[in-house]
Design a protein around this motif. Structure first.
Motif, PDB file in Angstrom:
ATOM      1  N   TRP A   1       6.739 -29.870 -17.738  1.00  0.00           N
ATOM      2  CA  TRP A   1       7.729 -30.130 -18.997  1.00  0.00           C
ATOM      3  C   TRP A   1       7.532 -31.266 -19.717  1.00  0.00           C
ATOM      4  CZ3 TRP A   1       7.844 -25.156 -20.036  1.00  0.00           C
ATOM      5  CH2 TRP A   1       8.776 -24.400 -19.113  1.00  0.00           C
ATOM      6  N   GLN A   2       6.290 -32.030 -18.626  1.00  0.00           N
ATOM      7  CA  GLN A   2       5.918 -34.108 -20.003  1.00  0.00           C
ATOM      8  C   GLN A   2       5.568 -33.555 -21.066  1.00  0.00           C
ATOM      9  OE1 GLN A   2       3.755 -35.935 -16.478  1.00  0.00           O
ATOM     10  NE2 GLN A   2       5.458 -35.456 -14.980  1.00  0.00           N
TER      11      GLN A   2
ATOM     12  N   GLY B   1      10.543 -29.255 -12.215  1.00  0.00           N
ATOM     13  CA  GLY B   1       9.298 -28.952 -13.063  1.00  0.00           C
ATOM     14  C   GLY B   1       7.947 -28.628 -12.613  1.00  0.00           C
TER      15      GLY B   1
ATOM     16  N   GLU C   1      16.734 -24.836 -15.017  1.00  0.00           N
ATOM     17  CA  GLU C   1      15.122 -24.631 -15.430  1.00  0.00           C
ATOM     18  C   GLU C   1      15.286 -26.091 -16.878  1.00  0.00           C
ATOM     19  OE1 GLU C   1      12.134 -21.406 -16.617  1.00  0.00           O
ATOM     20  OE2 GLU C   1      13.042 -21.414 -17.953  1.00  0.00           O
TER      21      GLU C   1
ATOM     22  N   GLY D   1       7.457 -32.758 -14.527  1.00  0.00           N
ATOM     23  CA  GLY D   1       5.971 -31.237 -14.136  1.00  0.00           C
ATOM     24  C   GLY D   1       5.775 -31.841 -15.320  1.00  0.00           C
TER      25      GLY D   1
ATOM     26  N   ALA E   1      15.775 -29.504 -16.535  1.00  0.00           N
ATOM     27  CA  ALA E   1      13.834 -29.612 -16.642  1.00  0.00           C
ATOM     28  C   ALA E   1      13.302 -30.079 -17.310  1.00  0.00           C
ATOM     29  CB  ALA E   1      13.715 -29.079 -15.753  1.00  0.00           C
ATOM     30  N   LYS E   2      13.309 -28.832 -18.827  1.00  0.00           N
ATOM     31  CA  LYS E   2      12.498 -29.299 -19.896  1.00  0.00           C
ATOM     32  C   LYS E   2      13.253 -29.998 -20.723  1.00  0.00           C
ATOM     33  CE  LYS E   2      11.634 -24.110 -20.372  1.00  0.00           C
ATOM     34  NZ  LYS E   2      12.227 -23.031 -20.946  1.00  0.00           N
TER      35      LYS E   2
ATOM     36  N   SER F   1       3.889 -20.784 -20.139  1.00  0.00           N
ATOM     37  CA  SER F   1       4.023 -20.448 -18.337  1.00  0.00           C
ATOM     38  C   SER F   1       3.264 -19.575 -18.340  1.00  0.00           C
ATOM     39  CB  SER F   1       5.676 -19.749 -18.460  1.00  0.00           C
ATOM     40  OG  SER F   1       5.448 -18.939 -19.060  1.00  0.00           O
TER      41      SER F   1
ATOM     42  N   THR G   1       9.131 -22.004 -12.910  1.00  0.00           N
ATOM     43  CA  THR G   1       9.745 -21.753 -14.403  1.00  0.00           C
ATOM     44  C   THR G   1      10.317 -19.967 -13.199  1.00  0.00           C
ATOM     45  OG1 THR G   1       8.435 -20.219 -15.108  1.00  0.00           O
ATOM     46  CG2 THR G   1       8.357 -22.272 -15.678  1.00  0.00           C
TER      47      THR G   1
END
Length: 291
Positions: free
Chosen positions: A251-252, A216, A240, A249, A243-244, A269, A219
């Motif tokens: 995307w928390q 994360g 990606e 990262g 991770a989302k 982004s 992008t």
């Protein structure tokens, strides 16, 4: 007795005197002269040998020059990178400086340790670092292909959330280490856009851009033109998305706990950030002109 006496005479028949001479000392007999046909054939074979030797020498020299240019000669900077090398060869080198979350400077070390890089005099890591600092043209500026990391503060623009984290991670992951890059093209900032790989424990080869997506810290690159992924675009987009879904990262989730811990998520982004900044700068210029 045959008549005439010379009818059956042959030059190779030994006479009494010659027989006696042979018995006395055969080493004193003069060698039999060779015919013109024998000498001609021998000359032709010698010429053929000369042509073959010249051909083999020329081919060997050309092969060595090609090997030298491809595997031994050092490419000091992107200005020395020939267009034919793009998409056709890779470069192994030491990362001397990480400038942002998605770009760094590479000191090309062709042949690796076999050519003395890292241990021979004047080729140790410390020497390479000092040489790279003294002369800026000694390194290639590399932009990691297929990803876009959060932007640091520059040109009057504010820092984007997770920019420092991405930068520090990249420094720790490849800074002062050897990597291999596979160049695709040269961009408008005099950088070579390339896929970057680092070996761990000398065995596992890891795609640096893919690892950043999984953590994360970047992008997928979303520019309208100039995007380069090699054959990894689908893999990058899947990484990606995972991770989302995991919320890692940038995307928390911006929940209470993360806010108390000082963790910041990213609402846009890097591409959206750049577009917004460019629009603000354009509106600012328009307002200045209207005054």
């Amino acid at each position: 007795m045959p008549w005439p006496p010379w009818a059956f005479w042959r030059h190779d028949q030994p006479t009494a005197s010659s027989t006696n001479d042979d018995k006395q000392d055969r080493s004193t007999v003069a060698p039999k002269p060779t015919s013109w046909a024998t000498r001609l054939n021998k000359t032709e074979w010698t010429t053929t040998q000369t042509i073959l030797i010249a051909g083999v020498t020329t081919a060997t020299t050309l092969a060595f020059l090609r090997f030298y240019k491809t595997h031994i000669r050092r490419v000091p900077s992107i200005s020395h990178l020939k267009p034919g090398a793009l998409r056709n060869r890779s470069f192994y080198g030491l990362v001397t400086r990480v400038g942002d979350g998605d770009n760094f400077h590479l000191y090309h070390t062709p042949g690796g340790r076999l050519m003395g890089w890292g241990w021979a005099p004047r080729r140790r890591v410390k020497d390479i670092m000092e040489r790279a600092k003294a002369k800026g043209t000694q390194t290639m500026h590399v932009r990691i292909a297929g990803i876009d990391a959060p932007e640091m503060a520059h040109f009057g623009r504010p820092e984007q959330p997770w920019a420092k984290e991405a930068l520090e991670w990249l420094k720790g992951w490849i800074g002062g280490r050897y990597v291999r890059v596979y160049p695709f093209r040269q961009d408008q900032y005099e950088r070579v856009v390339a896929s970057v790989y680092r070996r761990r424990w000398g065995v596992w080869k890891q795609d640096v851009g893919l690892v950043m997506l999984k953590r994360g810290l970047a992008t997928v690159y979303e520019a309208k033109r100039g995007s380069e992924f090699g054959d990894q675009e689908e893999v990058y987009r899947a990484a990606e998305l995972r991770a989302k879904q995991k919320g890692v990262g940038m995307w928390q989730d911006q929940g209470l706990i993360n806010r108390l811990l000082g963790r910041k998520g990213s609402s846009e982004s890097p591409r959206e950030y750049k577009t917004r900044m460019a629009q603000q700068e354009k509106n600012g210029k328009s307002a200045d002109m209207a005054k």
